[in-house]
Motif scaffolding. Structure first.
Motif, PDB file in Angstrom:
ATOM      1  N   TYR A  89       0.831  -1.206   0.000  1.00  0.00           N
ATOM      2  CA  TYR A  89       0.000   0.000   0.000  1.00  0.00           C
ATOM      3  C   TYR A  89       0.869   1.261   0.000  1.00  0.00           C
ATOM      4  O   TYR A  89       0.565   2.238  -0.691  1.00  0.00           O
ATOM      5  CB  TYR A  89      -0.946   0.003   1.203  1.00  0.00           C
ATOM      6  CG  TYR A  89      -1.788  -1.247   1.328  1.00  0.00           C
ATOM      7  CD1 TYR A  89      -2.144  -1.992   0.199  1.00  0.00           C
ATOM      8  CD2 TYR A  89      -2.226  -1.712   2.561  1.00  0.00           C
ATOM      9  CE1 TYR A  89      -2.903  -3.145   0.307  1.00  0.00           C
ATOM     10  CE2 TYR A  89      -2.984  -2.857   2.677  1.00  0.00           C
ATOM     11  CZ  TYR A  89      -3.320  -3.573   1.551  1.00  0.00           C
ATOM     12  OH  TYR A  89      -4.072  -4.714   1.665  1.00  0.00           O
ATOM     13  N   THR A  90       1.935   1.219   0.768  1.00  0.00           N
ATOM     14  CA  THR A  90       2.866   2.344   0.783  1.00  0.00           C
ATOM     15  C   THR A  90       3.482   2.543  -0.598  1.00  0.00           C
ATOM     16  O   THR A  90       3.639   3.680  -1.071  1.00  0.00           O
ATOM     17  CB  THR A  90       3.960   2.112   1.835  1.00  0.00           C
ATOM     18  OG1 THR A  90       3.341   1.960   3.125  1.00  0.00           O
ATOM     19  CG2 THR A  90       4.935   3.281   1.889  1.00  0.00           C
ATOM     20  N   MET A  91       3.810   1.454  -1.247  1.00  0.00           N
ATOM     21  CA  MET A  91       4.390   1.521  -2.587  1.00  0.00           C
ATOM     22  C   MET A  91       3.381   2.098  -3.587  1.00  0.00           C
ATOM     23  O   MET A  91       3.731   2.944  -4.424  1.00  0.00           O
ATOM     24  CB  MET A  91       4.837   0.129  -3.025  1.00  0.00           C
ATOM     25  CG  MET A  91       5.716   0.098  -4.251  1.00  0.00           C
ATOM     26  SD  MET A  91       7.394   0.701  -3.922  1.00  0.00           S
ATOM     27  CE  MET A  91       8.084  -0.644  -2.960  1.00  0.00           C
ATOM     28  N   LEU A  92       2.140   1.640  -3.509  1.00  0.00           N
ATOM     29  CA  LEU A  92       1.110   2.140  -4.432  1.00  0.00           C
ATOM     30  C   LEU A  92       0.884   3.637  -4.271  1.00  0.00           C
ATOM     31  O   LEU A  92       0.528   4.319  -5.230  1.00  0.00           O
ATOM     32  CB  LEU A  92      -0.206   1.389  -4.207  1.00  0.00           C
ATOM     33  CG  LEU A  92      -0.283  -0.031  -4.753  1.00  0.00           C
ATOM     34  CD1 LEU A  92      -1.553  -0.709  -4.260  1.00  0.00           C
ATOM     35  CD2 LEU A  92      -0.246  -0.029  -6.281  1.00  0.00           C
ATOM     36  N   ALA A  93       1.076   4.143  -3.057  1.00  0.00           N
ATOM     37  CA  ALA A  93       0.876   5.569  -2.797  1.00  0.00           C
ATOM     38  C   ALA A  93       2.096   6.413  -3.130  1.00  0.00           C
ATOM     39  O   ALA A  93       2.041   7.641  -3.069  1.00  0.00           O
ATOM     40  CB  ALA A  93       0.491   5.779  -1.332  1.00  0.00           C
ATOM     41  N   SER A  94       3.184   5.752  -3.517  1.00  0.00           N
ATOM     42  CA  SER A  94       4.422   6.476  -3.815  1.00  0.00           C
ATOM     43  C   SER A  94       4.356   7.148  -5.177  1.00  0.00           C
ATOM     44  O   SER A  94       3.481   6.860  -6.001  1.00  0.00           O
ATOM     45  CB  SER A  94       5.614   5.510  -3.786  1.00  0.00           C
ATOM     46  OG  SER A  94       5.576   4.639  -4.909  1.00  0.00           O
ATOM     47  N   ASP A  95       5.291   8.042  -5.425  1.00  0.00           N
ATOM     48  CA  ASP A  95       5.344   8.748  -6.697  1.00  0.00           C
ATOM     49  C   ASP A  95       5.530   7.798  -7.879  1.00  0.00           C
ATOM     50  O   ASP A  95       5.114   8.101  -8.994  1.00  0.00           O
ATOM     51  CB  ASP A  95       6.476   9.777  -6.685  1.00  0.00           C
ATOM     52  CG  ASP A  95       6.212  10.939  -5.735  1.00  0.00           C
ATOM     53  OD1 ASP A  95       5.030  11.140  -5.384  1.00  0.00           O
ATOM     54  OD2 ASP A  95       7.175  11.619  -5.341  1.00  0.00           O
ATOM     55  N   TYR A 128       4.129   4.814  -8.386  1.00  0.00           N
ATOM     56  CA  TYR A 128       2.939   4.072  -8.814  1.00  0.00           C
ATOM     57  C   TYR A 128       1.626   4.842  -8.722  1.00  0.00           C
ATOM     58  O   TYR A 128       0.657   4.470  -9.398  1.00  0.00           O
ATOM     59  CB  TYR A 128       2.811   2.785  -7.987  1.00  0.00           C
ATOM     60  CG  TYR A 128       3.910   1.797  -8.254  1.00  0.00           C
ATOM     61  CD1 TYR A 128       3.925   1.023  -9.407  1.00  0.00           C
ATOM     62  CD2 TYR A 128       4.966   1.637  -7.351  1.00  0.00           C
ATOM     63  CE1 TYR A 128       4.939   0.116  -9.660  1.00  0.00           C
ATOM     64  CE2 TYR A 128       5.989   0.726  -7.593  1.00  0.00           C
ATOM     65  CZ  TYR A 128       5.972  -0.025  -8.752  1.00  0.00           C
ATOM     66  OH  TYR A 128       6.979  -0.917  -9.003  1.00  0.00           O
ATOM     67  N   ARG A 129       1.561   5.869  -7.900  1.00  0.00           N
ATOM     68  CA  ARG A 129       0.277   6.499  -7.596  1.00  0.00           C
ATOM     69  C   ARG A 129      -0.491   6.930  -8.842  1.00  0.00           C
ATOM     70  O   ARG A 129      -1.705   6.691  -8.970  1.00  0.00           O
ATOM     71  CB  ARG A 129       0.493   7.698  -6.669  1.00  0.00           C
ATOM     72  CG  ARG A 129      -0.796   8.369  -6.202  1.00  0.00           C
ATOM     73  CD  ARG A 129      -0.510   9.462  -5.184  1.00  0.00           C
ATOM     74  NE  ARG A 129       0.377  10.497  -5.700  1.00  0.00           N
ATOM     75  CZ  ARG A 129       1.627  10.700  -5.293  1.00  0.00           C
ATOM     76  NH1 ARG A 129       2.145   9.922  -4.359  1.00  0.00           N
ATOM     77  NH2 ARG A 129       2.360  11.662  -5.804  1.00  0.00           N
ATOM     78  N   LYS A 130       0.195   7.535  -9.788  1.00  0.00           N
ATOM     79  CA  LYS A 130      -0.470   8.069 -10.978  1.00  0.00           C
ATOM     80  C   LYS A 130      -0.708   7.013 -12.055  1.00  0.00           C
ATOM     81  O   LYS A 130      -1.312   7.304 -13.082  1.00  0.00           O
ATOM     82  CB  LYS A 130       0.347   9.225 -11.542  1.00  0.00           C
ATOM     83  CG  LYS A 130       0.368  10.437 -10.615  1.00  0.00           C
ATOM     84  CD  LYS A 130       1.132  11.611 -11.222  1.00  0.00           C
ATOM     85  CE  LYS A 130       1.125  12.807 -10.288  1.00  0.00           C
ATOM     86  NZ  LYS A 130       1.878  13.964 -10.848  1.00  0.00           N
ATOM     87  N   GLN A 131      -0.257   5.773 -11.791  1.00  0.00           N
ATOM     88  CA  GLN A 131      -0.481   4.708 -12.768  1.00  0.00           C
ATOM     89  C   GLN A 131      -1.831   4.018 -12.580  1.00  0.00           C
ATOM     90  O   GLN A 131      -2.221   3.180 -13.396  1.00  0.00           O
ATOM     91  CB  GLN A 131       0.634   3.662 -12.676  1.00  0.00           C
ATOM     92  CG  GLN A 131       2.011   4.173 -13.047  1.00  0.00           C
ATOM     93  CD  GLN A 131       3.040   3.058 -13.083  1.00  0.00           C
ATOM     94  OE1 GLN A 131       2.801   1.991 -13.648  1.00  0.00           O
ATOM     95  NE2 GLN A 131       4.191   3.289 -12.460  1.00  0.00           N
ATOM     96  N   VAL A 132      -2.540   4.355 -11.507  1.00  0.00           N
ATOM     97  CA  VAL A 132      -3.836   3.751 -11.213  1.00  0.00           C
ATOM     98  C   VAL A 132      -4.930   4.802 -11.349  1.00  0.00           C
ATOM     99  O   VAL A 132      -4.789   5.926 -10.852  1.00  0.00           O
ATOM    100  CB  VAL A 132      -3.867   3.165  -9.785  1.00  0.00           C
ATOM    101  CG1 VAL A 132      -5.254   2.608  -9.451  1.00  0.00           C
ATOM    102  CG2 VAL A 132      -2.809   2.082  -9.631  1.00  0.00           C
TER     103      VAL A 132
END
Length: 255
Positions: A55-61, A63-67
Motif C-alpha cells: 500500500y505504501t508503494m502504491l501511494a508512492s510517486d 505508482y500512484r499516478k499509474q492507477v
C-alpha cells in the motif's frame, strides 16, 4: 502432496522491497485491465505488515499516478473487531498507508463495520453491502477482480484460522467467529467468496513463514490445519509472491 485444483504461480523475489514492487506492478496491471474492460476495479484488501509495504508503494510517486483511483472500489477480506481508528484495525492501516494519499472517492471505500457490538450483525451488514454492490441474486457469489491475502505462520489466511467452523461455510459471504488462540473476535470473507475471485495474490515475507509455506505448497492436504490450502480459485488465477527468506524451504516453484 497438496491437493492442487488449479495452476499456481510461485514468484520468488529477493527481499520485502522487491515483493512490494512486484505486487504493486500486478495491482497496476490488473486495475488497468479491469477498468478498460468494464470501467471499474474491485479489490478486497488484506491487513498485516507485508500488505502495508504494498500500500505504501502504491501511494508512492512511482505508482500512484499509474492507477485510475476514481475507478477503484476497496473492500476488505477480514477485520479485527475494533473501531476504525484502533491501532489494530486493518482499515486504519490501509487508510494511513494508502487511502489518504491517493484520490479515491470516499464512497468507493467499503470498510467492514467491525466496531459493532453484535459481530454476527456486522458480518450480515457487510454481506449485504457486497450483495448490493455486485447486484447479486439469491445463491450468487461476488467475483472480485483481485483479492489480496497474507499468511500466518500457523497457515491461516484472512481470518480463516486452523480448526474454526467457518472453514466449512458454503453459503455466507462474511462470518464472525471467536479465535481462541487470540482471545478475540474476527470478521472474515468465507472460502467460497475468496475462491470466486478472478485473481488471488498471496504476499508472504520472512524466514518465520518458510516452514508453513513449504507445508502449504508442498505438503499433504490438511486444510483444517492449514487453511491457506483451501484457497483454490474456481475460475481464476492464484499467484504467490514470496521473498527469498519465506521461500527458503521450498524445493520447487511453479505448479
Amino acid at each position: 502432496m497438496t491437493k492442487a485444483l488449479v495452476k499456481r504461480e510461485i514468484r520468488v523475489v529477493a527481499n520485502p522491497d522487491e515483493l512490494s514492487h512486484q505486487a504493486a506492478q500486478e495491482f497496476v496491471r490488473l486495475a488497468g485491465e479491469a477498468v478498460r474492460a468494464k470501467g471499474f476495479f474491485t479489490v478486497a484488501l488484506s491487513g498485516g505488515s507485508t500488505p502495508r509495504g504494498l500500500y505504501t508503494m502504491l501511494a508512492s510517486d512511482v505508482y500512484r499516478k499509474q492507477v485510475s483511483w476514481t475507478d477503484v472500489y476497496l473492500f476488505w477480506g477480514d477485520e479485527r473487531c475494533v473501531p476504525p481508528d484502533d491501532p489494530d484495525s486493518n482499515y486504519r492501516m490501509t487508510r494511513e498507508a494508502l487511502i489518504q494519499r491517493v484520490p479515491i472517492p470516499k464512497e468507493h471505500i467499503h470498510r467492514i463495520p467491525a466496531e459493532r457490538e453484535d459481530h454476527a450483525h456486522a458480518a450480515g451488514e457487510y454481506e449485504q453491502t457486497i450483495k448490493t454492490f455486485f447486484h447479486l441474486n439469491t445463491g450468487e457469489f461476488p467475483r472480485f477482480d483481485l483479492i489480496l491475502l497474507g499468511m500466518g505462520d500457523d497457515g491461516h489466511t484472512a481470518s480463516l484460522f486452523p480448526g474454526v467452523s467457518v472453514l466449512e461455510e458454503t453459503s455466507r459471504f462474511m462470518c464472525s467467529h471467536y479465535v481462541e488462540k487470540l482471545g478475540a473476535y474476527r470478521l472474515t470473507l468465507t472460502v467460497p467468496v475468496i475462491n470466486q475471485a478472478e485473481h488471488i495474490i498471496f504476499l508472504v515475507s520472512g524466514a518465520s513463514k518458510a516452514p508453513v509455506l513449504q507445508e502449504v505448497l508442498e505438503g499433504d492436504y490438511q486444510p483444517q490445519r492449514l487453511p491457506a490450502q483451501l484457497i483454490q480459485p474456481v475460475h481464476g488465477r492464484l499467484l504467490f509472491i514470496v521473498d527469498r527468506m519465506a521461500a527458503g524451504k521450498l524445493t520447487r516453484t511453479g505448479v
